[in-house]
Motif scaffolding. Structure first.
Motif, mmCIF file in Angstrom:
data_model
loop_
_atom_site.group_PDB
_atom_site.id
_atom_site.type_symbol
_atom_site.label_atom_id
_atom_site.label_comp_id
_atom_site.label_asym_id
_atom_site.label_seq_id
_atom_site.Cartn_x
_atom_site.Cartn_y
_atom_site.Cartn_z
ATOM 1 N N TRP A 157 0.808 -1.224 0.000
ATOM 2 C CA TRP A 157 0.000 0.000 0.000
ATOM 3 C C TRP A 157 0.839 1.271 0.000
ATOM 4 C CZ3 TRP A 157 -4.478 0.236 -1.957
ATOM 5 C CH2 TRP A 157 -5.369 -0.842 -1.862
ATOM 6 N N ILE A 158 2.033 1.228 0.614
ATOM 7 C CA ILE A 158 2.851 2.442 0.603
ATOM 8 C C ILE A 158 3.361 2.693 -0.831
ATOM 9 C CG2 ILE A 158 5.156 1.522 1.220
ATOM 10 C CD1 ILE A 158 3.472 4.651 2.689
ATOM 11 N N ASN A 161 0.426 4.175 -2.557
ATOM 12 C CA ASN A 161 0.231 5.518 -2.045
ATOM 13 C C ASN A 161 1.223 6.518 -2.633
ATOM 14 O OD1 ASN A 161 0.923 7.476 0.670
ATOM 15 N ND2 ASN A 161 -1.157 7.360 -0.098
ATOM 16 N N TYR A 162 2.489 6.150 -2.749
ATOM 17 C CA TYR A 162 3.487 7.072 -3.317
ATOM 18 C C TYR A 162 3.238 7.294 -4.806
ATOM 19 C CZ TYR A 162 6.275 8.051 0.784
ATOM 20 O OH TYR A 162 6.698 8.530 1.996
ATOM 21 N N GLU A 164 0.207 7.348 -6.131
ATOM 22 C CA GLU A 164 -0.958 8.234 -6.234
ATOM 23 C C GLU A 164 -0.669 9.624 -5.665
ATOM 24 O OE1 GLU A 164 -4.035 5.979 -4.300
ATOM 25 O OE2 GLU A 164 -4.276 4.623 -6.029
ATOM 26 N N ALA A 165 0.106 9.667 -4.573
ATOM 27 C CA ALA A 165 0.348 10.959 -3.912
ATOM 28 C C ALA A 165 1.366 11.806 -4.662
ATOM 29 C CB ALA A 165 0.814 10.714 -2.478
#
Ligand code: GDP
Length: 341
Positions: A157-158, A161-162, A164-165
């Motif tokens: 997930w990280i 997340n990176y 998408e973020a």
């Protein structure tokens, strides 16, 4: 870089003309056996495989290595990757397998390499754990069953997340079990092929195993390394399952390995009393030892790699039956060589 997958991936990247930087952990004994043939003398001019001492639990060290090497692609294959060991060392496993990928992603960001550096995270079929559907694909919900699986869930997930973020080119390969003659000796396939070879050569009496009913989707590590590389060559980052779509029990794999070593094995009895017996001599060669049972088990894994096939043009060629044959042949050879020496 010193593990099974690092060895295959490094070979592949060198063949493609890359300069490869790898991490190895400091150890007082040699741990580069799997890459000996591609690791040149560092005193030679222009080596294309450069090893750095590193550790996934040491952020400043990772930042420095990324800064010095400024890689276009980072493959995070580093992990405490043994499921049973993760029950004994859950905190270390979380540090290396969950916070480790975070440290690498942060290194990319701190150094301003978001546009330059693509990132691959070695995610795993252990994320499916107590499987919610079969076969498992990229849309199957996760339900990890070990500290290893839970740590890898964070890593998965990280990475998403990176992406998408921060718009990073970060991808997850959700790889089902992949084996080879370079597989670590405590994983079940290699444990079995080594024992089959040793028993056939009269060097070992018995093999003790845990859960014979567990079923795994076993492919060849060389082919899976090629799949990882393909993920990073796509314009868009994404997450992909790599699997063969065939599942086999530990019991069947054991029977095949012994057959390839020249021993016909028949299983009799049930539960902890089940035994693998040599059909010719009646000798009991395989026994169940509950010590190898896991506090929580992943009973069945079978993957659906159609997304990888459609988008990456990736398909496994080698089936599990041939995989067992190749591994037993390699172990027989290693043990015969040892005898001669
Ligand atoms: P994993 O799928 O990442 O846990 O890979 P392993 O090769 O370690 O284990 C595969 C399966 O084999 C698991 O379900 C284990 O419970 C089962 N198994 C049965 N006996 C053994 C054994 O003696 N050693 C290991 N490592 N696994 C065993």
């Amino acid at each position: 870089m010193t593990g099974q997958d690092g060895a295959y991936l490094a070979r592949l990247l060198l063949e493609k003309g890359y300069e490869v930087h790898g991490l190895k952990r400091r150890s007082s004994s040699f741990n580069t056996g799997r890459i000996e043939d591609i690791y040149q003398d560092p005193h030679e001019p222009d080596p294309r495989l450069i090893l750095h001492y590193g550790d996934m639990t040491d952020a400043t060290n990772l930042i420095r290595i990324v800064q010095e090497s400024r890689p276009h692609e980072i493959y995070n294959l580093a992990a405490q990757s043994h499921v049973q060991v993760s029950f004994e060392t859950p905190e270390y496993t979380a540090n290396a397998d969950a916070i480790g990928p975070l440290r690498l992603l942060e290194a990319i960001r701190i150094l301003g390499l978001e546009e330059e550096t693509r990132f691959y995270q070695a995610s795993t079929s252990e994320l499916y754990g107590l499987v919610q559907e079969a076969p498992q694909s990229e849309t199957t919900p996760f339900y990890p069953r070990s500290p290893y699986g839970v740590a890898k869930l964070y890593g998965y997930w990280i990475t998403v997340n990176y992406r998408e973020a921060y718009g990073m080119h970060a991808s997850n390969g959700i790889l089902f079990n992949h084996e080879s003659p370079l597989r670590g000796e405590t994983f079940v396939t290699r444990k079995i092929t080594r024992a089959a070879a040793a028993i056939a050569l009269g060097r070992q009496d018995k093999l003790y195993l845990g859960n014979l009913d567990a079923q795994r989707d076993w492919g060849h590590a060389r082919e899976y390394a090629e799949g990882m590389w393909r993920m990073l060559q796509r314009d868009e980052p994404d997450d992909y399952v790599l699997a063969t779509g065939v599942t086999t029990s530990v019991r069947d794999f054991t029977r095949w390995a012994f057959e390839d070593a020249g021993i016909a094995l028949v299983f009799t009895g049930e539960g902890v009393d089940e035994k693998g017996v040599c059909a010719k001599t009646g000798r009991e060669l395989v026994e169940v030892d509950p010590r190898y049972f896991r506090p929580a088990e992943v009973e069945l894994l079978i993957g659906d790699a159609s997304k990888a096939r459609d988008r990456l043009g990736w398909e496994p060629r080698l089936g599990v039956r041939e995989l067992a044959r190749e591994m037993v042949a390699a172990d027989l050879e290693i043990m015969r060589d040892d005898t001669i020496a």
